[in-house]
Design an enzyme around this catalytic site. Structure first.
Site, short mmCIF file in Angstrom:
data_model
loop_
_atom_site.label_atom_id
_atom_site.label_comp_id
_atom_site.label_asym_id
_atom_site.label_seq_id
_atom_site.Cartn_x
_atom_site.Cartn_y
_atom_site.Cartn_z
N GLY A 72 0.84 -1.20 0.00
CA GLY A 72 0.00 0.00 0.00
C GLY A 72 0.87 1.24 0.00
N THR A 73 1.93 1.19 0.76
CA THR A 73 2.86 2.32 0.83
C THR A 73 3.43 2.63 -0.55
OG1 THR A 73 3.47 1.70 3.09
CG2 THR A 73 5.01 3.13 1.89
N ASN A 156 -7.59 4.92 8.75
CA ASN A 156 -7.14 3.71 9.42
C ASN A 156 -7.17 3.81 10.95
OD1 ASN A 156 -5.03 5.54 8.33
ND2 ASN A 156 -3.71 4.39 9.70
N GLN A 194 -8.01 0.63 3.78
CA GLN A 194 -8.94 0.19 4.83
C GLN A 194 -10.35 0.01 4.29
OE1 GLN A 194 -8.14 -0.65 7.94
NE2 GLN A 194 -6.00 0.00 7.87
N THR A 252 10.53 -8.46 -11.27
CA THR A 252 9.75 -9.67 -11.53
C THR A 252 8.50 -9.67 -10.66
OG1 THR A 252 11.80 -10.84 -11.99
CG2 THR A 252 9.84 -12.19 -11.57
N CYS A 340 2.86 5.99 17.23
CA CYS A 340 3.85 6.33 18.24
C CYS A 340 5.17 5.69 17.87
CB CYS A 340 3.37 5.83 19.57
SG CYS A 340 4.39 6.31 20.92
C1 PLP Z 1 -1.80 -0.23 5.94
C2 PLP Z 1 -2.07 1.00 5.20
C3 PLP Z 1 -1.14 1.51 4.29
C4 PLP Z 1 0.21 0.87 4.07
O1 PLP Z 1 0.10 -0.35 3.45
P1 PLP Z 1 1.37 -1.37 3.43
O2 PLP Z 1 0.91 -2.48 2.54
O3 PLP Z 1 1.57 -1.78 4.84
O4 PLP Z 1 2.51 -0.62 2.90
C5 PLP Z 1 -1.45 2.66 3.61
N1 PLP Z 1 -2.63 3.28 3.81
C6 PLP Z 1 -3.54 2.82 4.68
C7 PLP Z 1 -4.83 3.55 4.84
C8 PLP Z 1 -3.30 1.67 5.40
O5 PLP Z 1 -4.21 1.23 6.27
#
Ligand code: PLP
Length: 404
Positions: A72-73, A156, A194, A252, A340
């Site tokens: 997600g990041t 989140n 989320q 890949t 935190c």
């Molecule tokens: C968990 C989360 C991310 C990050 O996702 P990863 O797969 O851990 O990098 C980004 N945005 C939101 C809203 C998330 O809950």
């Protein structure tokens, strides 16, 4: 009670058994590289295509609009930096403008802050006391050089669901009336990590140009995600190499994880209405139980426009961290909801953005429910949490100080 009660599904979910089954053959048997032209490669390519097509149809997009990433990041970073880089060599300083909110995930906030260091300007929209973005504020912040608007679909920490479709309408209207060389901008991105398990994900209904989803929050594998990129949106890669994923994400393909993500997303979308209805009952039971049995407690986030699995409360006069550790010792996993990262106990930027006194951030507790959460578990938490709050309030430095 021996079994752990896991109430931190916003942080991580277990892998769905059906997802694991779908992934099974991709470790040893189907190990081919989708870029290879012989049989093993073709087989892998077919699985990759199927995963892509499956996800595309679930969000009402085209397969070539789905870019698989490593998380997600990474999807968030590709959206932010990809758009910024695609603007090309700046004609004038500042290089461009980005609008986001004060309650984004750090994958957005820290990326936008980095762009600011590079000369971009950024507007961080305020939210109201329930964590809602006002679409009118988006309208006011739009500028001719705004390249991107990024608003988290569902938060989140506090679970508040944003009016994505309404914000999209405002951006489209602005785009329509805009003249000049960048008439296609601003683009609209939403982080839906989320939301993906519970909400409408049709990109036409939402009106988004880019959208982030990951596997780890929807009972899929970790370390995998996708970015929806509407056809016509210009994006530059942040990773260079062999040119996979239309050149936007070289490397890949992590095929097992991609197949797992597609399966997890399918299951999540198929089951979301039924599962949401079940979780909303448990969520409200938990929230109301906490507010009723523990004095001086407040709910953070919107009372109705919130994720079906999210409860976030501030139990005043006690540290969220202490509550979390005491619950952990009693077999219950929750989180403080505050990012935190250091010992300095920085309060959550999300709770702070709600405009409440800082104690609310320090005492916040996030409990996020999931597929295995039962009524029995909620009953147990409602028995234990008031006890823990009672113990901690007796030794609370806030209260002791007040007594002096
Ligand atoms: C968990 C989360 C991310 C990050 O996702 P990863 O797969 O851990 O990098 C980004 N945005 C939101 C809203 C998330 O809950």
């Amino acid at each position: 009670m021996i079994k752990r009660i896991y109430l931190d599904h916003a942080a991580a979910t277990y892998l769905d058994k059906r997802v694991r089954r779908a992934m099974n053959s991709f470790w040893e048997e189907n190990f081919g590289n989708p870029s290879s032209l012989y049989k093993e490669g073709r087989k892998a390519k077919k699985a990759l295509d199927q995963a892509r097509a499956g996800i595309a149809s679930l969000i009402n997009a085209r397969p070539d609009e789905i870019i698989f990433t490593g998380s997600g990041t990474e999807s968030d970073n590709l959206a932010i930096f990809g758009i910024a880089k695609a603007l090309g060599v700046p004609i004038s300083k500042p290089k461009g403008h980005i609008i986001t909110t004060k309650i984004e995930h750090h994958a957005i906030l820290n990326a936008v802050e980095n762009l600011e260091e590079e000369g971009f300007e950024a507007t961080y929209l305020n939210v109201d006391k329930n964590g809602l973005v006002d679409p009118i504020d988006v309208k006011k912040a739009l500028r001719p050089d705004t390249a991107l608007v990024s608003v988290i679909y569902a938060n989140n920490e506090i679970g508040t669901i944003q009016p994505i479709a309404e914000i999209s309408e405002i951006i489209k209207e602005y785009r329509k009336n805009k003249m000049g060389i960048q008439e296609k901008t601003p683009f609209f991105h939403s982080d839906a990590c989320q939301a993906a398990g519970y909400l409408e994900m049709d990109v036409e209904k939402l009106g988004v140009d880019l959208m982030t989803v990951n596997g780890s929050k929807i009972y899929g594998p970790k370390g995998i995600g996708f970015l929806y990129v509407r056809s016509g949106v210009k994006l530059k890669p942040i990773i260079y190499g062999g040119g996979q994923e239309k050149g936007l994400r070289s490397g890949t393909e992590n095929l097992a994880a991609i197949v797992g993500l597609a399966e997890a997303f399918k299951i999540a979308q198929q089951e979301r209405k039924k599962e949401s209805a079940r979780l909303i009952k448990l969520r409200d039971k938990l929230a109301q139980g906490i507010l009723k049995t523990i004095p001086k407690t407040v709910l953070n986030g919107h009372p109705e426009k919130r994720l079906p699995n999210n409860v976030n409360v501030s139990i005043l006069d006690i540290e969220g961290e202490s509550t979390m550790l005491y619950l952990d010792a009693r077999g219950i996993a929750v989180s403080t909801g505050s990012a935190c990262t250091s010992r300095s106990l920085e309060p959550s930027h999300v709770i702070s953005a709600l405009g409440r006194p800082f104690e609310y951030g320090h005492s916040s507790l996030r409990l996020t429910l999931g597929r295995k959460t039962s009524k029995k578990e909620i009953d147990y938490v409602l028995k234990i949490l008031p006890e823990v709050a009672g113990i901690l309030r007796k030794i609370s430095p806030f209260l002791l100080k007040a007594k002096k």
